[in-house]
Design an enzyme around this catalytic site. Sequence first.
Site, PDB file in Angstrom:
ATOM      1  N   ASP A   1      -2.850   2.496  -6.126  1.00 33.69           N
ATOM      2  CA  ASP A   1      -1.796   2.569  -5.115  1.00 33.69           C
ATOM      3  C   ASP A   1      -1.716   1.370  -4.185  1.00 33.69           C
ATOM      4  O   ASP A   1      -1.006   1.420  -3.177  1.00 33.69           O
ATOM      5  CB  ASP A   1      -1.956   3.847  -4.286  1.00 33.69           C
ATOM      6  CG  ASP A   1      -3.269   3.886  -3.520  1.00 33.69           C
ATOM      7  OD1 ASP A   1      -4.186   3.113  -3.859  1.00 33.69           O
ATOM      8  OD2 ASP A   1      -3.373   4.687  -2.574  1.00 33.69           O
ATOM      9  N   GLU A   2      -2.395   0.286  -4.493  1.00 32.04           N
ATOM     10  CA  GLU A   2      -2.275  -0.900  -3.635  1.00 32.04           C
ATOM     11  C   GLU A   2      -2.544  -2.165  -4.431  1.00 32.04           C
ATOM     12  O   GLU A   2      -3.250  -2.150  -5.444  1.00 32.04           O
ATOM     13  CB  GLU A   2      -3.206  -0.818  -2.424  1.00 32.04           C
ATOM     14  CG  GLU A   2      -4.680  -0.775  -2.763  1.00 32.04           C
ATOM     15  CD  GLU A   2      -5.569  -0.837  -1.520  1.00 32.04           C
ATOM     16  OE1 GLU A   2      -5.253  -1.625  -0.604  1.00 32.04           O
ATOM     17  OE2 GLU A   2      -6.575  -0.112  -1.486  1.00 32.04           O
TER      18      GLU A   2
ATOM     19  N   ASP B   1       0.857  -1.187   0.000  1.00 30.68           N
ATOM     20  CA  ASP B   1       0.000   0.000   0.000  1.00 30.68           C
ATOM     21  C   ASP B   1       0.893   1.238   0.000  1.00 30.68           C
ATOM     22  O   ASP B   1       1.669   1.449   0.935  1.00 30.68           O
ATOM     23  CB  ASP B   1      -0.898  -0.014   1.245  1.00 30.68           C
ATOM     24  CG  ASP B   1      -2.006   1.024   1.172  1.00 30.68           C
ATOM     25  OD1 ASP B   1      -2.163   1.653   0.113  1.00 30.68           O
ATOM     26  OD2 ASP B   1      -2.713   1.193   2.185  1.00 30.68           O
TER      27      ASP B   1
END
Length: 363
Positions: A108-109, A13
């Site tokens: 983003d993860e 993350d």
Amino acid sequence: MINPKARKIIHVDMDAFYASVEMRDNPHYKNIPLAIGGRSERRGVLSTCNYIAREYGVRSAMPSFKAKELCPDLVIIPGRMQHYVEISKKIREIFFRYTDLVEPLSLDEAFLDVSDCTLFQGSATFIAQDIRRAIFDELNLTASAGVANCKFLAKIASDENKPNGQFVIAPAQAAEFIKTLPLKKIPGVGKVTQQKLALKGLFTCRDVQQYQAELLLAEFGKQGERLLAFSRGIDNRPVEPNRERKSLAVEHTFLKDLSNEEQCIKKMAELYNELNRRLEQVLAEKMIVRVGVKVKFSDFTQKTSERKSTELSFSLLEILLHHLLVQNPDKRIRLLGASVGLENRVGQEQYAVQLSFMDKGFS
């Protein structure tokens, strides 16, 4: 019992991704409270904020005007979605050096299954450390990671030592870790479910473990099955690299029924902001093809209304909501929901259409 299957799952993350990119690219932003989002006078909402802003209580999905009340010096800037998309692609390229089993959850993860990775003698802990090192060395951005033998524990672990940290839940430690885990950290357990569980004295996974399974299933149905499994450390979901999202929805069940359209419009504005925020995470690869509204009334009847559209607008949600309410006069409202249907993009030229939403709620 903890699932004995020897899987090695990493959840990576990025730390305050959009804000971190802006601070990296513009040194002026490094030591000030910074947020990405819409202006307060335009009913904007924050996509994310840096950790300096979070010290003031500012959070993602917070209305911009509220964030400015908490932090008057907060600088709110518009997002650069195309730029974030390009950086996200570079991050994924790093992931694929370690495994082909990468399941992106957003820009983003992502989940990575490194069970068959032979680097570092197969140590998922060292693999996660090296992934984070590569991201920092090559992109000058920090990431946090969680390591466990299943997806839901890996995701929880990645939040334990943020920012720029790592947390490992070894199989031998998982049973003890899960006992004290608050139920609010289990995916799908929102505020309403938390309150229902609390009324029954259920606050942690240990509480669920000791509760009669038959009662939990009778009272919570499929959600009860999920609670039972996760509270025992059982999560057999595989990392799915080809998972395709065909829709995105947000909804809210109210503790007190709404009684008129004005109240519903106010709540729909909150759902619109939340749906817009979540859309940011998928519009790199998807395009909107329809917009829908769901209403559940106090008698538990449920109605939906949809319309073909290539963009999400609050005015369209208002029209669909009004259509459902006038067809069901004098009924109190228990739940409201908003959704979009999604399709894969066929070309980058279509991406410009969706970037226009940044000017509506995030610029």
